[in-house]
Design an enzyme around this catalytic site. Structure first.
Site, PDB file in Angstrom:
ATOM      1  CG  HIS A   1     -29.097  44.888  62.524  1.00 56.67           C
ATOM      2  ND1 HIS A   1     -30.588  44.504  62.241  1.00 56.67           N
ATOM      3  CD2 HIS A   1     -28.520  44.368  61.500  1.00 56.67           C
ATOM      4  CE1 HIS A   1     -30.917  44.635  61.072  1.00 56.67           C
ATOM      5  NE2 HIS A   1     -29.229  44.727  60.800  1.00 56.67           N
TER       6      HIS A   1
ATOM      7  CG  ASP B   1     -36.348  45.601  57.108  1.00 55.90           C
ATOM      8  OD1 ASP B   1     -37.208  45.080  57.186  1.00 55.90           O
ATOM      9  OD2 ASP B   1     -35.429  46.170  57.817  1.00 55.90           O
TER      10      ASP B   1
ATOM     11  CG  ASP C   1     -28.235  47.632  55.554  1.00 53.86           C
ATOM     12  OD1 ASP C   1     -28.818  46.857  55.195  1.00 53.86           O
ATOM     13  OD2 ASP C   1     -28.054  48.111  56.546  1.00 53.86           O
TER      14      ASP C   1
ATOM     15  CB  SER D   1     -27.222  52.117  56.854  1.00 48.24           C
ATOM     16  OG  SER D   1     -26.370  53.005  57.502  1.00 48.24           O
TER      17      SER D   1
HETATM   18  O1  G3H Z   1     -29.045  48.084  59.769  1.00 52.69           O
HETATM   19  C1  G3H Z   1     -28.247  48.452  59.699  1.00 52.69           C
HETATM   20  C2  G3H Z   1     -27.158  49.224  60.356  1.00 52.69           C
HETATM   21  O2  G3H Z   1     -25.963  48.665  61.079  1.00 52.69           O
HETATM   22  C3  G3H Z   1     -27.629  50.237  60.619  1.00 52.69           C
HETATM   23  O3  G3H Z   1     -26.431  51.391  60.546  1.00 52.69           O
HETATM   24  O4  G3H Z   1     -26.991  53.476  62.373  1.00 52.69           O
HETATM   25  O5  G3H Z   1     -25.460  53.811  59.556  1.00 52.69           O
HETATM   26  O6  G3H Z   1     -28.220  53.589  59.779  1.00 52.69           O
HETATM   27  P1  G3H Z   1     -27.093  52.546  60.635  1.00 52.69           P
HETATM   28  P1  13P Z   2     -23.828  44.094  62.390  1.00 51.21           P
HETATM   29  O1  13P Z   2     -23.929  45.873  62.669  1.00 51.21           O
HETATM   30  O2  13P Z   2     -24.490  44.307  63.294  1.00 51.21           O
HETATM   31  O3  13P Z   2     -22.750  43.712  61.702  1.00 51.21           O
HETATM   32  O4  13P Z   2     -25.230  44.445  60.814  1.00 51.21           O
HETATM   33  C1  13P Z   2     -25.125  45.037  60.098  1.00 51.21           C
HETATM   34  C2  13P Z   2     -26.676  44.851  58.704  1.00 51.21           C
HETATM   35  O5  13P Z   2     -26.845  43.955  59.335  1.00 51.21           O
HETATM   36  C3  13P Z   2     -26.556  45.707  58.300  1.00 51.21           C
HETATM   37  O6  13P Z   2     -28.010  45.305  57.386  1.00 51.21           O
HETATM   38 ZN    ZN Z   3     -29.426  44.340  58.300  1.00 47.19          ZN
END
Ligand code: G3H
Ligand code: 13P
Ligand code: ZN
Length: 285
Positions: free
Chosen positions: A180, A104, A82, A50
């Site tokens: 999320h 995204d 991600d 992410s």
């Molecule tokens: O996009 C979804 C992730 O759960 C967000 O994660 O806090 O590591 O950016 P992050």
């Molecule tokens: P969650 O943290 O709700 O499982 O979502 C994960 C996600 O969509 C990462 O792109």
């Molecule tokens: Zn996501």
């Protein structure tokens, strides 16, 4: 086995009628937990980084961890960006060795999302890497918005057809009722909308915000065409919850491995359960 592309694993998932788990990772223990679970379940798997993970660990560390894991793994492993935020970040990930990127553009007006996504698809395709796009907005569970406001952000099936045709994405993240983070109640998925999107676009669909969604709802989404399922929060809860318990049980402990080892084990169990629910267990070939 080395890294494979998203298209490789989702193509097989489409034929087999199952979904592949995409698990967020930002440190060595989580990468190891995800790979150990995949090997134990004989499942293909997607490691995803992410924005927060890239900021925390840095791209070189994430790439090195994933490569090391994939080279030794006896199952197919994808390294995926991600919620990519820009064309430049997608290119940086391609150069670093990612085998899949998400761009995204869901917060942009439709035509800007199409233009940005198509640009990423063009460059990714040139180096044989797959792309996930997002249409409709997947919010956070902490966002204070009404049900009507939330539903206004759901993916429109007609727009989805247009978006996929114009961009050539390999997979599409859809907004159909998930969010999320940790849910306060039980999330309600819009299954008729999901079915309509799948009927129109016929490419693998991606479900974000899948932590906390009941197993039966996940399985219905898979039946309707979801082929990649993103999980982060459920792993964090298992990992940090175990750290808390270990610290409380042994306040004198100063060896991090005695605390992080059990946390890694707890993450493995959560991920193995998800793989069985998604139907990807036993599909590693
Ligand atoms: O996009 C979804 C992730 O759960 C967000 O994660 O806090 O590591 O950016 P992050
Ligand atoms: P969650 O943290 O709700 O499982 O979502 C994960 C996600 O969509 C990462 O792109
Ligand atoms: Zn996501």
């Amino acid at each position: 086995m080395g890294l494979v592309t998203l298209r490789d694993v989702l193509g097989a998932a489409e034929v087999g009628g199952y979904a592949v788990g995409a698990f967020n990772c930002h440190n060595m223990e989580l990468v190891q937990a995800i790979i150990a679970a995949a090997e134990a379940e004989r499942a293909p798997v997607i490691l995803q980084a992410s924005q927060g993970a890239i900021k925390y660990a840095g791209l070189p560390y994430i790439t090195a961890l994933a490569r090391t894991a994939a080279d030794a793994a006896r199952v197919p492993v994808v390294l995926h960006l991600d919620h990519g935020t820009s064309f430049e970040q997608a290119v940086a990930c391609l150069r670093a060795g990612f085998t899949s990127v998400m761009i995204d553009g869901s917060a942009l007006p439709l035509e800007e999302n199409v233009a940005l996504t198509a640009r990423v698809v063009a460059v990714a395709r040139a180096v044989g890497v797959s792309v996930e796009g997002e249409l409709g907005r997947i919010v956070g569970t902490e966002d204070e918005i009404s049900v009507a406001e939330r539903e206004a952000l759901f993916t429109d099936p007609d727009e989805a057809t247009y978006f996929v045709d114009r961009t050539g994405v390999d997979a599409l993240a859809v907004s159909v009722g998930t969010a999320h983070g940790r849910y306060r109640g039980t999330p309600q998925l819009d299954f008729p909308r999901l079915a309509l999107i799948k009927e129109r676009v016929r490419i693998p669909l991606v479900l974000h915000g899948s932590s906390g969604v009941p197993d039966e709802a996940i399985q219905e989404a898979v039946r309707l065409g979801v082929r990649k399922i993103n999980i982060d929060t459920d792993i964090r809860e298992a990992f940090v919850g175990t750290v808390r318990r270990e610290l409380a049980a042994r306040p004198e402990e100063i060896d991090p491995r005695k605390i992080l080892g059990p946390a890694r084990e707890a993450a493995v169990e959560v991920i193995r359960h998800k793989m069985r629910v998604f139907g990807c267990a036993g599909r590693a070939g």
